[in-house]
Design an enzyme around this catalytic site. Structure first.
Site, PDB file in Angstrom:
ATOM      1  CD  GLU A 117      -1.323   3.581   6.875  1.00  0.00           C
ATOM      2  OE1 GLU A 117      -0.701   2.541   7.180  1.00  0.00           O
ATOM      3  OE2 GLU A 117      -2.104   3.634   5.912  1.00  0.00           O
ATOM      4  CG  HIS A 144      -1.922   1.028   1.334  1.00  0.00           C
ATOM      5  ND1 HIS A 144      -2.795   1.284   0.311  1.00  0.00           N
ATOM      6  CD2 HIS A 144      -2.254   1.899   2.317  1.00  0.00           C
ATOM      7  CE1 HIS A 144      -3.616   2.258   0.651  1.00  0.00           C
ATOM      8  NE2 HIS A 144      -3.300   2.646   1.864  1.00  0.00           N
TER       9      HIS A 144
END
Length: 443
Positions: free
Chosen positions: A341, A335
């Site tokens: 994140e 991804h």
């Protein structure tokens, strides 16, 4: 320690009074000329006065002395707490940290405030738009000291050791696998019972709330009834040597002295209060056919931005659940993302990286930096016989996800000496499986 129900992010009003002083809450008005028991009325506002009713946040506190009675604030050392996002050059690499070290009590006593370390962040507390991520490591309780964050909300995630959080609204015992939120401006102190470690997500200019459920419907994810606020509790205590109020203001720390405990609120009512939540109460939504649902289905709390669907920060968990998808590579897929994140691990082994990612450590995959399962995870799950199985049993990983492009601090990159410089090597063994002669049905 915590008993009232609380609906995070909505306008419901609640009330509590210390049972030692029945009738302490005034009847019929917020600030009568004379309050019961000779108390002072003080309002704590978490939103502008003119916000729409559904987002208007405030509480009335009935206290023995008002919080205005203190000596002037003066600057104090910030230690490893910072909002300087330019002290080192940007680093777009995949970053992972080994478990952060807790100072032994025999070496040095460190309380919650002294043990705050900023890892990364972005934005600006002055303009009320941004985020910071901190680690706390401590080994002793705060004695005659409390903390107030004038910059934003703290979402606290204990990882090792329970914490007893005393607030102006009452007390909360918060254990690993629980979280608590101390909202903007609320004063609190932290008692610990040994070596203690955890994570903090700080947001400026917004409050955490429950995410919208959309097609999920009325039920699922974190349910409002599982959030708890403290029952009113007060101490009427004079501190001859002085009680210290520590104020985080525009990214810096200041302190002032007063001769009484700030936890002198006998009763309170309103919709602006600290709260806690047990992550085991999360109702997991998941795919039951094939492929992946987006990780947003694991969102516990969100701090919304002004752009619909885009968060300043989301708090997301990956709890134990069933994996049943057919014809699917079940772990998280490879991804690149327009979000940042930051991941932490409370306990167990994260399914996509079972070896290097450890409880008490962390990772950061920055905006558009590729990431995904390590080579061992890919090979094992590409050939696994698919059948219903429990995923993440005994594990609780979480993610602080933000639309901000985050800068890592000098402490995070250098000083803490916990950066795993070999992290990138977990993807090096990935093999090329391309077969130009592949035909349907040949696998």
């Amino acid at each position: 320690m915590a008993g009232l129900k609380y609906l995070s992010g909505f306008g419901n009003e609640f009330a509590s009074e210390d049972p030692r002083c029945p009738g302490a809450l005034p009847e019929g008005q917020n600030s009568p000329q004379v309050c019961p028991y000779g108390l002072y009325a003080e309002q704590l506002s978490g939103s502008a006065f003119t916000c729409p009713r559904g987002t208007n946040k405030r509480s009335w506190l009935y206290r023995i002395l008002p919080s205005v009675q203190h000596k002037p604030f003066t600057p104090i050392t910030c230690g490893n707490l910072t909002d300087d996002w330019n002290e080192v050059e940007p680093d777009p690499n995949q970053l992972r940290w080994k478990p952060f070290i807790i100072t032994k009590a025999l070496e040095k006593k460190v309380d919650f405030v002294e043990g705050l370390h900023t890892i990364c962040g972005a934005g600006d507390s002055k303009s009320r738009n941004g985020i910071a991520i901190h680690i706390y490591t401590c080994n002793t309780s705060m004695i005659d000291r409390c903390f107030q964050n004038s910059d934003g909300d703290f979402l606290i995630v204990p990882q090792q050791g329970e914490i007893l959080v005393t607030t102006e609204f009452g007390k909360m015992m918060v254990e690993p696998n629980e979280i608590c939120v101390i909202q903007h401006g609320m004063r609190f102190s932290v008692d610990v019972f040994g070596e203690t470690r955890g994570y903090i997500l700080e947001v400026y200019g917004a409050h955490f709330e429950l995410p919208d459920l959309g097609p999920i419907g009325a039920n699922g994810l974190a349910n409002p009834r599982d959030f708890l606020t403290p029952v009113a509790w007060f101490e009427d205590r004079t501190v001859a040597s002085g009680y210290t109020i520590i104020n985080k203001y525009q990214g810096k720390l200041f302190s002032c002295q007063q001769d009484f405990s700030p936890f002198n609120v006998v009763a309170w009512h309103g919709n602006y209060a600290p709260y806690k939540y047990n992550l085991e109460n999360f109702m997991v939504i998941n795919c039951v056919a094939f492929d992946h649902a987006d990780p947003s289905i694991f969102t516990v709390l969100t701090a919304k931005s002004t752009r619909p669907g885009v968060a300043i920060a989301d708090f997301v968990i990956f709890p134990p659940r069933w994996g049943v998808a057919d014809h699917t590579f079940r772990p998280p897929y490879y991804h690149r993302n327009c979000m940042s994140e930051f991941m932490g691990l409370i306990k167990g082994h994260y399914e996509a990286k079972e070896e290097g990612f450890q409880p008490g450590g962390a990772s950061l995959h920055s905006m558009m930096t590729p990431h995904g399962p390590d080579a061992d995870c890919f090979e094992k799950n590409s050939t696994a016989k698919l059948k219903p199985e429990r995923v993440a049993e005994g594990t609780m990983a979480f993610m602080f996800e933000s639309s901000f492009s985050m800068a890592v601090t000098k402490w995070g990159l250098e000083t803490c000496q916990r950066l795993d410089k070999s992290y990138y090597k977990c993807w090096e063994p990935l093999k090329k499986h391309f077969n130009p002669n592949w035909k349907p049905g040949s696998m």
